[in-house]
Design a protein around this motif. Structure first.
Motif, PDB file in Angstrom:
ATOM      1  N   GLY A 273       0.727   5.035  -6.120  1.00  0.00           N
ATOM      2  CA  GLY A 273      -0.523   5.279  -5.013  1.00  0.00           C
ATOM      3  C   GLY A 273       0.062   5.308  -3.672  1.00  0.00           C
ATOM      4  O   GLY A 273       1.336   5.111  -3.461  1.00  0.00           O
ATOM      5  N   PRO A 274      -0.879   5.481  -2.664  1.00  0.00           N
ATOM      6  CA  PRO A 274      -0.554   5.643  -1.332  1.00  0.00           C
ATOM      7  C   PRO A 274      -0.094   4.261  -0.956  1.00  0.00           C
ATOM      8  O   PRO A 274      -0.443   2.952  -1.127  1.00  0.00           O
ATOM      9  N   GLY A 275       1.159   4.311  -0.029  1.00  0.00           N
ATOM     10  CA  GLY A 275       1.507   3.197   0.406  1.00  0.00           C
ATOM     11  C   GLY A 275       2.301   2.149  -0.443  1.00  0.00           C
ATOM     12  O   GLY A 275       2.641   0.935  -0.318  1.00  0.00           O
ATOM     13  N   SER A 276       2.590   2.673  -1.767  1.00  0.00           N
ATOM     14  CA  SER A 276       3.164   1.802  -2.808  1.00  0.00           C
ATOM     15  C   SER A 276       4.967   1.642  -2.554  1.00  0.00           C
ATOM     16  O   SER A 276       5.435   0.877  -3.213  1.00  0.00           O
ATOM     17  N   GLY A 277       5.342   2.519  -1.543  1.00  0.00           N
ATOM     18  CA  GLY A 277       6.715   2.455  -1.164  1.00  0.00           C
ATOM     19  C   GLY A 277       7.697   3.532  -1.622  1.00  0.00           C
ATOM     20  O   GLY A 277       8.587   3.463  -1.661  1.00  0.00           O
ATOM     21  N   LYS A 278       6.868   4.623  -2.057  1.00  0.00           N
ATOM     22  CA  LYS A 278       7.662   5.801  -2.695  1.00  0.00           C
ATOM     23  C   LYS A 278       8.740   6.227  -1.735  1.00  0.00           C
ATOM     24  O   LYS A 278       9.781   6.808  -2.124  1.00  0.00           O
ATOM     25  N   SER A 279       8.354   6.638  -0.784  1.00  0.00           N
ATOM     26  CA  SER A 279       9.121   7.205   0.657  1.00  0.00           C
ATOM     27  C   SER A 279      10.222   6.172   0.902  1.00  0.00           C
ATOM     28  O   SER A 279      11.439   6.848   0.884  1.00  0.00           O
ATOM     29  N   ILE A 280       9.823   4.965   0.861  1.00  0.00           N
ATOM     30  CA  ILE A 280      10.909   4.142   1.236  1.00  0.00           C
ATOM     31  C   ILE A 280      12.097   4.067   0.277  1.00  0.00           C
ATOM     32  O   ILE A 280      13.139   4.023   0.272  1.00  0.00           O
TER      33      ILE A 280
ATOM     34  N   GLU B 111       6.165  16.494   3.620  1.00  0.00           N
ATOM     35  CA  GLU B 111       5.130  15.336   4.112  1.00  0.00           C
ATOM     36  C   GLU B 111       5.078  15.191   5.592  1.00  0.00           C
ATOM     37  O   GLU B 111       4.637  15.681   6.457  1.00  0.00           O
TER      38      GLU B 111
ATOM     39  N   PHE C 176      14.288  -0.696   9.345  1.00  0.00           N
ATOM     40  CA  PHE C 176      14.985  -1.441   8.385  1.00  0.00           C
ATOM     41  C   PHE C 176      16.493  -1.419   9.095  1.00  0.00           C
ATOM     42  O   PHE C 176      17.480  -1.846   8.169  1.00  0.00           O
TER      43      PHE C 176
ATOM     44  N   GLU D 129       2.472  11.577  -6.243  1.00  0.00           N
ATOM     45  CA  GLU D 129       1.414  10.574  -6.003  1.00  0.00           C
ATOM     46  C   GLU D 129       0.688  10.290  -7.440  1.00  0.00           C
ATOM     47  O   GLU D 129       0.460  11.090  -7.978  1.00  0.00           O
TER      48      GLU D 129
ATOM     49  N   ARG E 150       3.343  -6.200  -5.172  1.00  0.00           N
ATOM     50  CA  ARG E 150       4.066  -5.080  -5.543  1.00  0.00           C
ATOM     51  C   ARG E 150       4.731  -4.987  -6.834  1.00  0.00           C
ATOM     52  O   ARG E 150       5.653  -6.068  -6.964  1.00  0.00           O
TER      53      ARG E 150
ATOM     54  N   ILE F 227       8.906  -5.303   0.390  1.00  0.00           N
ATOM     55  CA  ILE F 227       9.520  -4.422   1.173  1.00  0.00           C
ATOM     56  C   ILE F 227       9.853  -5.332   2.462  1.00  0.00           C
ATOM     57  O   ILE F 227       8.963  -5.836   3.101  1.00  0.00           O
ATOM     58  N   THR F 228      10.952  -5.668   2.514  1.00  0.00           N
ATOM     59  CA  THR F 228      11.543  -6.536   3.526  1.00  0.00           C
ATOM     60  C   THR F 228      12.297  -5.801   4.542  1.00  0.00           C
ATOM     61  O   THR F 228      12.216  -4.731   4.702  1.00  0.00           O
TER      62      THR F 228
HETATM   63  N1  LIG Z   1       9.620  -2.215   8.336  1.00  0.00           N
HETATM   64  C1  LIG Z   1       8.912  -2.532   7.199  1.00  0.00           C
HETATM   65  N2  LIG Z   1       8.624  -3.896   6.672  1.00  0.00           N
HETATM   66  C2  LIG Z   1       7.915  -4.211   5.465  1.00  0.00           C
HETATM   67  N3  LIG Z   1       7.121  -3.258   5.077  1.00  0.00           N
HETATM   68  C3  LIG Z   1       7.115  -2.187   5.542  1.00  0.00           C
HETATM   69  C4  LIG Z   1       7.899  -1.471   6.672  1.00  0.00           C
HETATM   70  N4  LIG Z   1       7.744  -0.512   6.757  1.00  0.00           N
HETATM   71  C5  LIG Z   1       6.600   0.026   5.908  1.00  0.00           C
HETATM   72  N5  LIG Z   1       6.247  -1.150   5.044  1.00  0.00           N
HETATM   73  C6  LIG Z   1       5.393  -1.106   4.052  1.00  0.00           C
HETATM   74  O1  LIG Z   1       5.445   0.372   3.174  1.00  0.00           O
HETATM   75  C7  LIG Z   1       4.315   0.933   3.037  1.00  0.00           C
HETATM   76  C8  LIG Z   1       4.515   2.391   3.150  1.00  0.00           C
HETATM   77  O2  LIG Z   1       5.841   2.839   2.222  1.00  0.00           O
HETATM   78  P1  LIG Z   1       5.953   4.160   1.871  1.00  0.00           P
HETATM   79  O3  LIG Z   1       6.035   5.097   3.203  1.00  0.00           O
HETATM   80  O4  LIG Z   1       7.006   4.072   1.340  1.00  0.00           O
HETATM   81  O5  LIG Z   1       4.689   4.589   1.010  1.00  0.00           O
HETATM   82  P2  LIG Z   1       4.415   5.928   0.090  1.00  0.00           P
HETATM   83  O6  LIG Z   1       4.189   5.243  -1.318  1.00  0.00           O
HETATM   84  O7  LIG Z   1       5.433   7.004   0.393  1.00  0.00           O
HETATM   85  O8  LIG Z   1       2.974   6.353   0.849  1.00  0.00           O
HETATM   86  P3  LIG Z   1       2.335   7.544   0.943  1.00  0.00           P
HETATM   87  O9  LIG Z   1       1.621   7.998  -0.432  1.00  0.00           O
HETATM   88  O10 LIG Z   1       1.232   7.289   1.765  1.00  0.00           O
HETATM   89  O11 LIG Z   1       3.235   8.608   1.555  1.00  0.00           O
HETATM   90  C9  LIG Z   1       3.477   0.651   4.298  1.00  0.00           C
HETATM   91  O12 LIG Z   1       2.236   0.703   4.104  1.00  0.00           O
HETATM   92  C10 LIG Z   1       3.851  -0.854   4.643  1.00  0.00           C
HETATM   93  O13 LIG Z   1       2.999  -1.730   3.715  1.00  0.00           O
END
Ligand SMILES: Nc1ncnc2c1ncn2[C@@H]1O[C@H](COP(=O)(O)OP(=O)(O)OP(=O)(O)O)[C@@H](O)[C@H]1O
Ligand SMILES: [Mg+2]
Length: 208
Positions: free
Chosen positions: A3-10, A33, A46, A145, A178, A199-200
């Motif tokens: 889902g949104p903000g789940s950390g996929k892009s990171i 995106e 990071f 997504e 998470r 996510i640290t």
């Molecule tokens: N520097 C950071 N330290 C800790 N947590 C972070 C940091 N940067 C982002 N986050 C967490 O990671 C989340 C975003 O992660 P990411 O962009 O990977 O999500 P996503 O799954 O790709 O979201 P979307 O579907 O909106 O693209 C933020 O909402 C936040 O909770």
């Protein structure tokens, strides 16, 4: 998927960053995106300097959409015609050969879907893309997504069956924890379970 903000892009960028810095495997990030500028800026938190790796030709960011939209100021004709996957494939093949890429991340399939008119069109584009990537010795991570909290547990989008492996990322609404799971990994014996991760400051860390 997640889902949104789940950390996929990171997760995707970390896969490329670690590949480039620790495993000698150059990588390509295809963004449909966020803009490359925004990705570089966000990921600096990071301590990961993408610009440096790009200069060393260890990472390439391919901006698959935004430049076209900026150029045409949201030209309806361009949007209607959809994403030019043929052009994207040519660009990717060049980039793969250019840096000897071993890893590729496509962020995201769901956004690619927004640029296609029909399911048939989408499938054709996906098959063209996967056919082209299959000719290279490269591992591709396709981000998508999740439409529902249960994705990967009880709900499976059709594309799930196309891939060799499926990982799900979740941010549980109640516990605010998470979790990451391996839903499938063809040809591999893997752990089953929803593992906590955080996510640290150093990126994604799975808690064993
Ligand atoms: N520097 C950071 N330290 C800790 N947590 C972070 C940091 N940067 C982002 N986050 C967490 O990671 C989340 C975003 O992660 P990411 O962009 O990977 O999500 P996503 O799954 O790709 O979201 P979307 O579907 O909106 O693209 C933020 O909402 C936040 O909770
Ligand atoms: Mg994202």
């Amino acid at each position: 998927m997640g889902g949104p903000g789940s950390g996929k892009s990171i997760f995707g960028i970390q896969y490329l960053y670690k590949g480039a810095t620790e495993y000698g495997e150059p990588g390509i990030y295809v963004t449909l995106e966020e803009t490359p500028q925004k990705i570089r800026r966000n990921i600096l938190s990071f301590g990961w300097n993408l610009k440096e790796l790009e200069e060393q030709r260890k990472i390439v960011i391919v901006d698959a959409v935004s430049h076209r939209i900026q150029e045409t100021e949201l030209d309806h004709e361009i949007l209607k015609k959809g994403l030019d996957v043929e052009n994207m494939i040519v660009n990717l093949e060049d980039a793969i050969k250019d840096i000897g890429a071993k890893r590729l991340v496509l962020d995201s399939l769901s956004v690619m879907g927004m640029y296609t008119e029909t399911d048939f069109d989408m499938r054709t584009k996906l098959l063209r893309l996967s056919g082209s990537l299959a000719t290279h010795d490269i591992t591709t991570l396709v981000i998508t997504e999740a439409q529902s909290e249960d994705v990967g547990t009880t709900v499976f989008p059709p594309e799930t069956f196309m891939f060799d492996g499926v990982l799900t990322l979740r941010l549980d609404t109640d516990s605010q924890e998470r979790r990451i799971s391996i839903r499938k990994m063809r040809g591999t014996k893997h752990v089953i379970g929803a593992y906590r991760f955080e996510i640290t400051d150093d990126g994604i860390q799975v808690i064993p």
